[in-house]
Design a protein around this motif. Structure first.
Motif, PDB file in Angstrom:
ATOM      1  N   LEU A 120      29.939  39.946  30.141  1.00  0.00           N
ATOM      2  CA  LEU A 120      29.322  40.211  31.438  1.00  0.00           C
ATOM      3  C   LEU A 120      30.117  39.666  32.617  1.00  0.00           C
ATOM      4  O   LEU A 120      29.843  40.046  33.759  1.00  0.00           O
ATOM      5  CB  LEU A 120      27.907  39.613  31.470  1.00  0.00           C
ATOM      6  N   SER A 121      31.061  38.778  32.363  1.00  0.00           N
ATOM      7  CA  SER A 121      31.804  38.164  33.464  1.00  0.00           C
ATOM      8  C   SER A 121      32.554  39.173  34.333  1.00  0.00           C
ATOM      9  O   SER A 121      32.626  38.972  35.562  1.00  0.00           O
ATOM     10  CB  SER A 121      32.774  37.105  32.920  1.00  0.00           C
ATOM     11  N   LEU A 123      31.557  41.943  35.374  1.00  0.00           N
ATOM     12  CA  LEU A 123      30.611  42.548  36.300  1.00  0.00           C
ATOM     13  C   LEU A 123      30.409  41.708  37.555  1.00  0.00           C
ATOM     14  O   LEU A 123      29.871  42.200  38.546  1.00  0.00           O
ATOM     15  CB  LEU A 123      29.260  42.769  35.599  1.00  0.00           C
ATOM     16  N   SER A 126      34.380  42.277  41.903  1.00  0.00           N
ATOM     17  CA  SER A 126      34.334  43.565  42.594  1.00  0.00           C
ATOM     18  C   SER A 126      35.118  44.624  41.828  1.00  0.00           C
ATOM     19  O   SER A 126      36.174  44.351  41.245  1.00  0.00           O
ATOM     20  CB  SER A 126      34.905  43.413  44.009  1.00  0.00           C
ATOM     21  N   MET A 127      34.608  45.847  41.843  1.00  0.00           N
ATOM     22  CA  MET A 127      35.280  46.945  41.173  1.00  0.00           C
ATOM     23  C   MET A 127      36.653  47.226  41.787  1.00  0.00           C
ATOM     24  O   MET A 127      37.596  47.624  41.093  1.00  0.00           O
ATOM     25  CB  MET A 127      34.405  48.206  41.230  1.00  0.00           C
ATOM     26  N   ARG A 130      39.105  44.656  40.338  1.00  0.00           N
ATOM     27  CA  ARG A 130      39.457  44.996  38.956  1.00  0.00           C
ATOM     28  C   ARG A 130      40.420  46.171  38.903  1.00  0.00           C
ATOM     29  O   ARG A 130      41.358  46.186  38.101  1.00  0.00           O
ATOM     30  CB  ARG A 130      38.188  45.316  38.169  1.00  0.00           C
ATOM     31  N   VAL A 172      35.604  49.052  33.129  1.00  0.00           N
ATOM     32  CA  VAL A 172      34.455  48.931  34.024  1.00  0.00           C
ATOM     33  C   VAL A 172      33.148  49.188  33.281  1.00  0.00           C
ATOM     34  O   VAL A 172      32.142  48.501  33.493  1.00  0.00           O
ATOM     35  CB  VAL A 172      34.610  49.909  35.207  1.00  0.00           C
ATOM     36  N   ALA A 175      30.655  47.055  29.290  1.00  0.00           N
ATOM     37  CA  ALA A 175      29.404  46.301  29.127  1.00  0.00           C
ATOM     38  C   ALA A 175      28.192  47.214  29.094  1.00  0.00           C
ATOM     39  O   ALA A 175      27.212  46.924  28.397  1.00  0.00           O
ATOM     40  CB  ALA A 175      29.261  45.276  30.253  1.00  0.00           C
ATOM     41  N   TYR A 176      28.236  48.328  29.832  1.00  0.00           N
ATOM     42  CA  TYR A 176      27.107  49.251  29.854  1.00  0.00           C
ATOM     43  C   TYR A 176      26.921  49.958  28.513  1.00  0.00           C
ATOM     44  O   TYR A 176      25.831  50.476  28.234  1.00  0.00           O
ATOM     45  CB  TYR A 176      27.297  50.294  30.954  1.00  0.00           C
ATOM     46  N   SER A 233      31.962  58.265  39.563  1.00  0.00           N
ATOM     47  CA  SER A 233      32.695  57.123  40.094  1.00  0.00           C
ATOM     48  C   SER A 233      33.803  57.587  41.031  1.00  0.00           C
ATOM     49  O   SER A 233      34.447  58.616  40.808  1.00  0.00           O
ATOM     50  CB  SER A 233      33.298  56.313  38.938  1.00  0.00           C
TER      51      SER A 233
END
Length: 297
Positions: A120-121, A123, A126-127, A130, A172, A175-176, A233
């Motif tokens: 989770l880190s 997340l 900021s996108m 990344r 990105v 995690a989802y 996205s």
């Protein structure tokens, strides 16, 4: 005027309980704030989007925006390319995320907490940061190029390609995919696999006949989330894909901000919503059907 009244009835051995009017009214009142927020923040903008997509810049009703999009092979290719990037990202997240979720399932609570924190880190970052991080990693002077150079391999041109976009989107969206899989795997009865092995089934048969079908809800939920977020996205594909990788959100942005053609931008956005919804519904039906049969063969 008829009003709801309270009456007393005997429940059990002499116990008096109160029965009031219809309970759905109480539930509706409790849900009213959420319904109002959903209607204001989601339904109303969606209806506005659909209405604007059938208008010209002068305000006249027309189908020209949809005819323009569907009649142009370039825009159709952009649509298929967007969906293809979504499929590749979903497949990458599923292939990498399922073993990770399976490994996480059998670990102790302490190890699970540490691994969940690592998961989770990203997340918390900021996108944009990344995406620029991957820009450095995949660049001609980055670690990937340096590692390949040690073995005498000429580094491929990764930046501003579909490969770079898929790598960034998998990072990105990872995690989802993993979180729904972990929840689905945790709900599987832990005695099923030992019982099957006791009856002579090997490890592969237990996985194929028990674990995989019973984890189908997590696979479905994760895939739907990843695919839906990927095809809509903008930031990561714009940074890692640059001007060469054109996707649907890019054209929505350019039509709305550069050419100021809000009606055509609304039509592009609504077409993406409709196509994505149809594909998600078909995928959901197929996966639920295979999961119900207890096999994915």
């Amino acid at each position: 005027m008829q009003m709801a009244t309270a009456t007393r009835v005997v429940d059990g051995p002499g116990i008096l309980t109160a029965q009031r009017g219809p309970r759905w009214r109480t539930g509706l009142l409790l849900a009213a704030p959420a319904i109002a927020a959903c209607a204001l923040l989601f339904v109303a903008p969606l209806f506005t989007l659909v209405f604007n997509s059938f208008r010209t810049q002068q305000g006249d009703l027309t189908l020209a925006n949809y005819v323009r999009f569907l009649g142009d092979p370039f825009y159709r290719d952009v649509l298929w390319h967007t969906l293809w990037i979504g499929v590749l990202t979903t497949a990458g997240c599923l292939v990498l995320g399922y073993p990770f979720a399976l490994y996480l399932r059998g670990r102790s609570p302490r190890v699970r907490n540490y691994l969940s924190l690592i998961l989770l880190s990203p997340l918390l970052i900021s996108m944009v940061i990344r995406a620029y991080g991957w820009l450095v990693v995949l660049g001609p002077n980055g670690p990937v190029a340096g590692l390949l150079g040690l073995f005498g391999i000429a580094p491929p041109n990764l930046l501003y390609t579909d490969t770079a976009v898929v790598i960034g989107m998998v990072h990105v969206m990872f995690a989802y995919m993993v979180l729904p899989l972990i929840g689905s795997l945790d709900r599987i009865d832990p005695t099923l696999v030992p019982a099957a092995k006791g009856l002579g089934a090997n490890a592969w048969t237990c996985f194929w006949r028990i674990t995989l079908p019973l984890s189908a809800p997590g696979m479905l939920a994760g895939s739907l989330i990843v695919f839906s977020l990927t095809v809509s996205s903008f930031v990561t594909p714009a940074i890692l894909g640059g001007p060469t990788v054109k996707l649907m959100p890019y054209f929505v942005y350019t039509e709305a901000t550069n050419t100021l053609d809000w009606s055509y931008a609304a039509a592009i956005g609504f077409i993406l919503i409709v196509v994505t919804t149809l594909l998600v519904a078909v995928y959901s039906r197929l996966l639920r059907g295979r999961g119900a049969k207890g096999t994915f063969a």
